[in-house]
Design a protein around this motif. Sequence first.
Motif, PDB file in Angstrom:
ATOM      1  N   ALA A  32      -4.974   2.135   0.796  1.00 47.94           N
ATOM      2  CA  ALA A  32      -4.036   3.004   0.070  1.00 47.94           C
ATOM      3  C   ALA A  32      -4.321   2.902  -1.425  1.00 47.94           C
ATOM      4  O   ALA A  32      -4.137   1.857  -2.038  1.00 47.94           O
ATOM      5  CB  ALA A  32      -2.604   2.592   0.371  1.00 47.94           C
ATOM      6  N   HIS A  68       1.351   6.243  -1.752  1.00 50.51           N
ATOM      7  CA  HIS A  68       0.805   5.846  -0.452  1.00 50.51           C
ATOM      8  C   HIS A  68       1.086   4.361  -0.204  1.00 50.51           C
ATOM      9  O   HIS A  68       1.591   3.970   0.852  1.00 50.51           O
ATOM     10  CB  HIS A  68      -0.705   6.139  -0.443  1.00 50.51           C
ATOM     11  CG  HIS A  68      -1.351   5.985   0.905  1.00 50.51           C
ATOM     12  ND1 HIS A  68      -2.703   6.106   1.072  1.00 50.51           N
ATOM     13  CD2 HIS A  68      -0.837   5.730   2.125  1.00 50.51           C
ATOM     14  CE1 HIS A  68      -2.998   5.928   2.353  1.00 50.51           C
ATOM     15  NE2 HIS A  68      -1.882   5.692   3.019  1.00 50.51           N
ATOM     16  N   GLY A 105      -2.470   9.361   1.363  1.00 48.47           N
ATOM     17  CA  GLY A 105      -1.280   9.248   2.203  1.00 48.47           C
ATOM     18  C   GLY A 105      -0.787  10.610   2.646  1.00 48.47           C
ATOM     19  O   GLY A 105      -1.584  11.499   2.966  1.00 48.47           O
TER      20      GLY A 105
END
Length: 489
Positions: A18, A23, A144
């Motif tokens: 991430a 995210h 994300g």
Amino acid sequence: MRLSKAFVPTLKETPSDAAIPSHQLMLRAGLMRQLTAGVYAYLPLGYKAMLKAMQIIREEMDAIGGQEFHLPALNPEALWMQTGRRNVPNFILSVKERDLVLAPTHEEVIAWIGANHIQSYKDLPQIWYQIQTKFRNEPRPRSGVLRGRQFIMKDSYSLDRTWEELDKSYDAHAEAYRNIFSRCGLKFFVVGASSGAMGGTGSQEFMIESPFGEDTVALCDHCGYAANVEVATSAVPSVGRSAESAMPKEIHTPNVKTIDELASFLKTDHRQLAKSRVYLHDGNPVLVLMMGNDQVNESKLIAAVGGGEVFAAGEEKLVELTGADAGSIGPIGFKGRIIADNRLKDSNNLVSGANKNDFHIINIDLKRDAKVENYFDLRQVEDKEPCASCGKEIRVAHAIELGHIFKLGTKYSEALNMRFLDEQGQSHPVVMGSYGIGVERIVACHIEQSHDENGIAWGKALAPYACHLITVNMNSKEAVLHANQIYQK
Ligand code: ATP
Ligand code: MG
């Protein structure tokens, strides 16, 4: 909900895949989990935040007379053949076994319903919307939930009799969108966007500024000008004409390949140098002339040539078409369409390639010597150029798109035969608008704008819970009883 019972699987460490704060925090705070690339499971806390965004959207859509639908995600492939969108690159995921596709958007289904049930001018206008799952064949899902292969979209469609009435539906949406994003607590701005080959000014995007955004925008902090670079302009001076127009002459320019090399070889500035780029438009060569190192903006180019497929010609194709490599191409003697950037309009005493390696031609007068079919705004604006509206410096920044409003016109109504009869009994295609908002993007953008080293700093509008009741002294029976009473209330 009691915290002791709540399913909130938090993570201590930042997951390595991430890269951006929303995210990371959506994973760490237990809002969602990735099932597979671009596909997320929303856990209770995350879904609560999304439901709050959806409720705000619903209220504002209802306020402009929107009526809520729930359209099927599974669509017959044949419907998408009718509008020619079945094979748009990176768009549609299909269910091969049954000739079905997973809808990436719903213009087709809306037009199908309208074609069956809209009959007369009395049935119009309509605003139809839904908040529903969409699927897209995104080649690189990342960041994300900002770019998923499955996501929730509010999509709405306006059906009107005329373009003037479409303007009203469009303006109502623009106002609803401002309300939605303001109520969600987002610091957003609106930019003019590309309406592609359909032309017109009928498209705006709602954005937040973010270094992680995949869109690039030009912003003026002085007057508020804001546009997607796909359409942004700036007040750069054009080249113009000098009084004398000498005759063209071929000169030997050994090992001169770039504009910078050419400028130092000739001891001149970029303004007199015309760079040629060759593209293939639906297979046909188009030479594009730009001033100096100005970059061709491909969205503007596609709009200028009237849509279709546009590719930069590869090395071999260049030699086949012009007889020269990229550094020596020019308009004189070029076989094919020639278009040029507005900045070069009618200018003279230019230098460009001679279509012969290591040679250039000087003293080119575009009016006299080159068959320039037309001039367009084709250049990409650059950071710190003067603003087209106020003349002060613009900024080129990255941004994330939250929503898009778009005057569609009659493309889908014509393809799917959604027509109405006017007062005189004449038949016309319905004039459509289409308007989208990414629900996940609202939540993720809020987190991008509102977090610190301790995690997400929820604004009231989207916070999964409005308050957290803490019994300070669990040893006091009276305090626990009191806390329970407040909790029940
Ligand atoms: P982008 O340029 O970011 O791919 P788009 O132009 O494809 O967006 P639209 O087709 O206008 O987007 O869709 C409407 C809205 O849906 C977008 O403004 C965005 O908020 C959201 N959206 C689009 N694609 C995705 C995606 N892959 N994941 C999450 N949200 C998306
Ligand atoms: Mg997209």
